[in-house]
Every structure is written in C-alpha cells, then in structure tokens.
Design a protein around this motif. Sequence first.
Motif, mmCIF file in Angstrom:
data_model
loop_
_atom_site.group_PDB
_atom_site.id
_atom_site.type_symbol
_atom_site.label_atom_id
_atom_site.label_comp_id
_atom_site.label_asym_id
_atom_site.label_seq_id
_atom_site.Cartn_x
_atom_site.Cartn_y
_atom_site.Cartn_z
ATOM 1 N N ASP A 1 0.828 -1.201 0.000
ATOM 2 C CA ASP A 1 0.000 0.000 0.000
ATOM 3 C C ASP A 1 0.864 1.254 0.000
ATOM 4 O O ASP A 1 0.596 2.206 -0.740
ATOM 5 C CB ASP A 1 -0.944 0.004 1.209
ATOM 6 N N ASN A 2 1.898 1.261 0.821
ATOM 7 C CA ASN A 2 2.718 2.455 0.939
ATOM 8 C C ASN A 2 3.415 2.801 -0.377
ATOM 9 O O ASN A 2 3.330 3.935 -0.849
ATOM 10 C CB ASN A 2 3.754 2.282 2.050
ATOM 11 N N VAL B 1 0.577 5.249 -1.709
ATOM 12 C CA VAL B 1 0.994 6.474 -1.018
ATOM 13 C C VAL B 1 2.149 7.165 -1.748
ATOM 14 O O VAL B 1 2.062 8.343 -2.088
ATOM 15 C CB VAL B 1 1.356 6.174 0.458
ATOM 16 N N ARG C 1 -1.502 9.159 -2.491
ATOM 17 C CA ARG C 1 -2.744 8.988 -1.740
ATOM 18 C C ARG C 1 -2.480 8.887 -0.239
ATOM 19 O O ARG C 1 -1.351 8.680 0.197
ATOM 20 C CB ARG C 1 -3.467 7.716 -2.199
ATOM 21 N N GLU C 2 -3.547 8.976 0.531
ATOM 22 C CA GLU C 2 -3.469 8.777 1.984
ATOM 23 C C GLU C 2 -3.354 7.285 2.276
ATOM 24 O O GLU C 2 -3.723 6.445 1.448
ATOM 25 C CB GLU C 2 -4.739 9.332 2.656
ATOM 26 N N ASP C 3 -2.888 6.963 3.486
ATOM 27 C CA ASP C 3 -2.860 5.564 3.922
ATOM 28 C C ASP C 3 -4.251 4.961 3.863
ATOM 29 O O ASP C 3 -5.243 5.628 4.169
ATOM 30 C CB ASP C 3 -2.375 5.457 5.373
ATOM 31 N N ALA C 4 -4.315 3.701 3.492
ATOM 32 C CA ALA C 4 -5.579 2.961 3.494
ATOM 33 C C ALA C 4 -5.773 2.332 4.873
ATOM 34 O O ALA C 4 -4.847 2.257 5.681
ATOM 35 C CB ALA C 4 -5.540 1.871 2.420
ATOM 36 N N ALA C 5 -6.996 1.865 5.134
ATOM 37 C CA ALA C 5 -7.247 1.095 6.349
ATOM 38 C C ALA C 5 -6.488 -0.215 6.213
ATOM 39 O O ALA C 5 -6.375 -0.732 5.095
ATOM 40 C CB ALA C 5 -8.738 0.840 6.514
ATOM 41 N N TRP D 1 -4.050 1.074 8.111
ATOM 42 C CA TRP D 1 -2.842 1.841 8.448
ATOM 43 C C TRP D 1 -3.160 3.259 8.898
ATOM 44 O O TRP D 1 -2.322 3.900 9.527
ATOM 45 C CB TRP D 1 -1.889 1.880 7.245
ATOM 46 N N GLN D 2 -4.359 3.738 8.564
ATOM 47 C CA GLN D 2 -4.744 5.104 8.942
ATOM 48 C C GLN D 2 -4.787 5.242 10.455
ATOM 49 O O GLN D 2 -5.325 4.383 11.151
ATOM 50 C CB GLN D 2 -6.123 5.453 8.388
ATOM 51 N N GLY D 3 -4.220 6.307 10.962
ATOM 52 C CA GLY D 3 -4.294 6.603 12.382
ATOM 53 C C GLY D 3 -3.297 5.862 13.249
ATOM 54 O O GLY D 3 -3.289 6.050 14.466
#
Length: 173
Positions: free
Chosen positions: A63-64, A68, A73-77, A79-81
């Motif tokens: 994903d990264n 990203v 893009r933003e981190d996907a679930a 990984w978010q938060g």
Amino acid sequence: MTDRPDPPTSGPEAVQLRAWLDFHRQTLKQKAAGLTQEELARPLAPSTLTLGGLLKHMALVEDNWFSVVLLGREDAAPWQGVDWEGDPDWEFRTAADDSPEVLLGLLDDAIAASDRILDKIGDDLDTVAKVASRHTGQPFDLRWILIHMIEEYARHNGHADLIRESVDGATGA
C-alpha cells in the motif's frame, strides 16, 4: 501450498519486473499457507519476527509504495491513524491478533490494489512518484519502486523460509 508462476526468461523489462514481483509475492503466501493463527504468530528466537508479521508488513509495504508514494494517496485502512512514531513495529506486533484469513486477506487486497495501479500505468517505468525520497529529496520512478519491492519480498522470503521450517519443518520453494 499454492502454485507460483515462473518468471519469463526474456521479454520487455516491465513484464519481467512484474513477473518477478508476482513470484516473490506468491512465495511469501506459500510460506504461510496452511498455518494456524498460533503458528503464524510463532517467532524464531532470538528474533521476534513471525510469518504473520511478515504478511501484515508486506500488505503495508504494498500500500505504501504503490498507493501512497507512487500516487500520493493517503494511507488505506488499517494503516490510517497508526502512531508510527510511538509504535514503529505496529504491523509486526498486532499480527498475532489477526487470523490467517485476515492476514492473507490484507495482503491479497493490497496486492490487488497495487496491480490495479500498475495495470493503469502500463509499461511506463519512467513514471515518477508523487512522493520524493525523504533521504535524497529526489523522486522515485516506477522502475526503482518495482526493483525495491522485489528486493523487499526476496529478503523477507529468506526470513520466512527459516521461520516456516522452525514451525513445522516445511522446507523448499
């Protein structure tokens, strides 16, 4: 164990790079195939590294790098938060709480998302990533990212070989 594709011995650069990436992706999944949650959480001393941790780590890495770094893009679930500064090994540590189905699902979903990105880009290995290297400030091209991903999987597949053998004696491939 699952089937693993043999990379072609010749052909266009992009085709070969993606084939080697697929080969190493499948190798990691092969090393984890058929194990229970407890077996996936078993480390090989003195390391705390586990097969489950490797599966979750490589889902994060997929994903990264492709979503990203390459696309910005933003981190996907999930990984978010995550507080990466407070818990830099979060994916390794939390993998023991996940079932084999969850871990393999995370990796399969990340690989599928990465493949969709790569399919959309096509054979243009000169595609420049949206996020530059934090070390050099220089942008990555897709060629560099693919080679890095092959290296990342190959290195961790060596770890997976040793861990799997310690779990149930399975060796090879």
